[in-house]
Design a protein around this motif. Structure first.
Motif, PDB file in Angstrom:
ATOM      1  N   ILE A   1       0.831  -1.208   0.000  1.00 17.47           N
ATOM      2  CA  ILE A   1       0.000   0.000   0.000  1.00 17.47           C
ATOM      3  C   ILE A   1       0.864   1.255   0.000  1.00 17.47           C
ATOM      4  O   ILE A   1       0.606   2.204  -0.749  1.00 17.47           O
ATOM      5  N   THR A   2       1.908   1.262   0.818  1.00 14.05           N
ATOM      6  CA  THR A   2       2.809   2.415   0.864  1.00 14.05           C
ATOM      7  C   THR A   2       3.469   2.630  -0.494  1.00 14.05           C
ATOM      8  O   THR A   2       3.542   3.757  -0.989  1.00 14.05           O
ATOM      9  N   SER A   3       3.966   1.547  -1.100  1.00 15.07           N
ATOM     10  CA  SER A   3       4.608   1.662  -2.422  1.00 15.07           C
ATOM     11  C   SER A   3       3.620   2.162  -3.469  1.00 15.07           C
ATOM     12  O   SER A   3       3.972   2.995  -4.318  1.00 15.07           O
ATOM     13  N   LEU A   4       2.393   1.681  -3.410  1.00 16.59           N
ATOM     14  CA  LEU A   4       1.379   2.103  -4.368  1.00 16.59           C
ATOM     15  C   LEU A   4       1.051   3.589  -4.220  1.00 16.59           C
ATOM     16  O   LEU A   4       1.007   4.334  -5.210  1.00 16.59           O
ATOM     17  N   ILE A   5       0.862   4.045  -2.994  1.00 11.84           N
ATOM     18  CA  ILE A   5       0.563   5.462  -2.761  1.00 11.84           C
ATOM     19  C   ILE A   5       1.741   6.325  -3.195  1.00 11.84           C
ATOM     20  O   ILE A   5       1.559   7.353  -3.859  1.00 11.84           O
ATOM     21  N   ARG A   6       2.966   5.913  -2.850  1.00 14.42           N
ATOM     22  CA  ARG A   6       4.151   6.678  -3.251  1.00 14.42           C
ATOM     23  C   ARG A   6       4.279   6.738  -4.770  1.00 14.42           C
ATOM     24  O   ARG A   6       4.638   7.775  -5.327  1.00 14.42           O
ATOM     25  N   LEU A   7       3.979   5.639  -5.452  1.00 13.17           N
ATOM     26  CA  LEU A   7       4.034   5.617  -6.915  1.00 13.17           C
ATOM     27  C   LEU A   7       3.007   6.581  -7.497  1.00 13.17           C
ATOM     28  O   LEU A   7       3.305   7.352  -8.409  1.00 13.17           O
ATOM     29  N   MET A   8       1.787   6.571  -6.946  1.00  9.38           N
ATOM     30  CA  MET A   8       0.733   7.461  -7.444  1.00  9.38           C
ATOM     31  C   MET A   8       1.057   8.930  -7.186  1.00  9.38           C
ATOM     32  O   MET A   8       0.682   9.798  -7.970  1.00  9.38           O
ATOM     33  N   LEU A   9       1.773   9.206  -6.090  1.00  2.62           N
ATOM     34  CA  LEU A   9       2.147  10.585  -5.771  1.00  2.62           C
ATOM     35  C   LEU A   9       3.419  11.030  -6.473  1.00  2.62           C
ATOM     36  O   LEU A   9       3.803  12.204  -6.397  1.00  2.62           O
ATOM     37  N   GLY A  10       4.112  10.103  -7.111  1.00  4.96           N
ATOM     38  CA  GLY A  10       5.359  10.442  -7.794  1.00  4.96           C
ATOM     39  C   GLY A  10       6.565  10.498  -6.885  1.00  4.96           C
ATOM     40  O   GLY A  10       7.610  11.035  -7.255  1.00  4.96           O
ATOM     41  N   THR A  11       6.452   9.959  -5.689  1.00  6.74           N
ATOM     42  CA  THR A  11       7.584   9.976  -4.759  1.00  6.74           C
ATOM     43  C   THR A  11       8.264   8.614  -4.647  1.00  6.74           C
ATOM     44  O   THR A  11       9.168   8.445  -3.841  1.00  6.74           O
ATOM     45  N   GLY A  12       7.832   7.656  -5.458  1.00  4.12           N
ATOM     46  CA  GLY A  12       8.426   6.326  -5.435  1.00  4.12           C
ATOM     47  C   GLY A  12       8.499   5.775  -6.847  1.00  4.12           C
ATOM     48  O   GLY A  12       8.072   6.415  -7.799  1.00  4.12           O
ATOM     49  N   SER A  13       9.047   4.586  -6.974  1.00  8.58           N
ATOM     50  CA  SER A  13       9.150   3.946  -8.280  1.00  8.58           C
ATOM     51  C   SER A  13       8.623   2.519  -8.181  1.00  8.58           C
ATOM     52  O   SER A  13       8.360   2.017  -7.087  1.00  8.58           O
ATOM     53  N   LEU A  14       8.520   1.869  -9.317  1.00  3.95           N
ATOM     54  CA  LEU A  14       8.087   0.469  -9.321  1.00  3.95           C
ATOM     55  C   LEU A  14       9.048  -0.426  -8.541  1.00  3.95           C
ATOM     56  O   LEU A  14       8.658  -1.483  -8.054  1.00  3.95           O
ATOM     57  N   LEU A  15      10.280  -0.003  -8.412  1.00  2.00           N
ATOM     58  CA  LEU A  15      11.273  -0.814  -7.700  1.00  2.00           C
ATOM     59  C   LEU A  15      11.031  -0.853  -6.200  1.00  2.00           C
ATOM     60  O   LEU A  15      11.601  -1.688  -5.497  1.00  2.00           O
ATOM     61  N   ALA A  16      10.173   0.030  -5.710  1.00  2.00           N
ATOM     62  CA  ALA A  16       9.847   0.017  -4.275  1.00  2.00           C
ATOM     63  C   ALA A  16       9.033  -1.221  -3.910  1.00  2.00           C
ATOM     64  O   ALA A  16       9.114  -1.706  -2.780  1.00  2.00           O
ATOM     65  N   PHE A  17       8.260  -1.733  -4.840  1.00  2.00           N
ATOM     66  CA  PHE A  17       7.399  -2.879  -4.545  1.00  2.00           C
ATOM     67  C   PHE A  17       8.187  -4.118  -4.129  1.00  2.00           C
ATOM     68  O   PHE A  17       7.976  -4.629  -3.030  1.00  2.00           O
ATOM     69  N   PRO A  18       9.094  -4.626  -4.962  1.00  3.07           N
ATOM     70  CA  PRO A  18       9.776  -5.863  -4.550  1.00  3.07           C
ATOM     71  C   PRO A  18      10.668  -5.678  -3.331  1.00  3.07           C
ATOM     72  O   PRO A  18      10.708  -6.540  -2.452  1.00  3.07           O
ATOM     73  N   GLY A  19      11.368  -4.564  -3.261  1.00  2.00           N
ATOM     74  CA  GLY A  19      12.267  -4.350  -2.127  1.00  2.00           C
ATOM     75  C   GLY A  19      11.532  -4.293  -0.800  1.00  2.00           C
ATOM     76  O   GLY A  19      11.839  -5.024   0.140  1.00  2.00           O
ATOM     77  N   SER A  20      10.525  -3.443  -0.738  1.00  2.00           N
ATOM     78  CA  SER A  20       9.823  -3.271   0.541  1.00  2.00           C
ATOM     79  C   SER A  20       8.997  -4.493   0.907  1.00  2.00           C
ATOM     80  O   SER A  20       8.941  -4.899   2.066  1.00  2.00           O
ATOM     81  N   MET A  21       8.357  -5.114  -0.087  1.00  2.00           N
ATOM     82  CA  MET A  21       7.481  -6.252   0.212  1.00  2.00           C
ATOM     83  C   MET A  21       8.264  -7.496   0.616  1.00  2.00           C
ATOM     84  O   MET A  21       7.875  -8.193   1.558  1.00  2.00           O
ATOM     85  N   CYS A  22       9.366  -7.780  -0.069  1.00  2.00           N
ATOM     86  CA  CYS A  22      10.196  -8.937   0.309  1.00  2.00           C
ATOM     87  C   CYS A  22      10.784  -8.742   1.700  1.00  2.00           C
ATOM     88  O   CYS A  22      10.790  -9.656   2.525  1.00  2.00           O
TER      89      CYS A  22
END
Length: 172
Positions: A60-81
């Motif tokens: 959820i955090t990665s998704l919100i950050r991606l939608m706000l432009g403060t994150g990237s798709l690479l946040a998903f695997p790193g944070s979730m794993c």
């Protein structure tokens, strides 16, 4: 039971908000953004909420950050794993040092390797298989230190024992 569920959802919401609000505090390293606060949040969720809350919160955090432009798709695997592994390690060992290592390994190795196909196939970046291990490690080590300091402070207040005993009393 309902009261404890509400407490866990409230804590999850606060930790997600912390991750999103602190997203400007990132360090760009190549095509990855190193985000130490997310790793601190992963550790707190592992200790206080469990692996599946942590995994969901990281998504959820990665998704919100991606939608706000403060994150990237690479946040998903790193944070979730990282969140899932450190949560599972804490659940089955109850040892904080192993939990910190779980976050470090889950993010730096597993998350970095999972980021490779996302970077190359989805984002169209040229990268070597292990290209994200060092940047993810750098991001993660800062967050692990922050998380360890915060957990130590929480332990000193006695709140940690209260929350962990409350979890075992309700079989959650």
């Amino acid at each position: 039971m309902e009261k404890n569920h509400t407490r866990k959802l409230t804590m999850a919401g606060i930790l997600i908000a912390t991750g999103v609000v602190c997203s400007p505090f990132s360090i760009p390293l190549g095509s990855a953004r190193c985000f130490p606060v997310q790793h601190m949040v992963n550790i707190l969720s592992a200790v206080f909420l469990g692996p599946f809350y942590g995994f969901s919160m990281a998504f959820i955090t990665s998704l919100i950050r991606l939608m706000l432009g403060t994150g990237s798709l690479l946040a998903f695997p790193g944070s979730m794993c990282g969140a899932l592994l450190c949560g599972l390690v804490f659940r089955y060992t109850q040892k904080l040092s192993f939990t910190y290592l779980g976050e470090l390994f889950g993010t730096s190795i597993l998350g970095a390797l999972a980021a490779y196909p996302i970077a190359t196939m989805v984002m169209g970046k040229e990268a070597a298989l292990f290209a994200y291990v060092i940047p993810f490690f750098i991001s993660c080590i800062g967050g692990v230190v922050l998380g360890a300091v915060l957990v130590a402070a929480i332990q000193k207040t006695g709140v940690m024992n209260y929350v962990l005993n409350d979890k075992s009393r309700h079989h959650l």
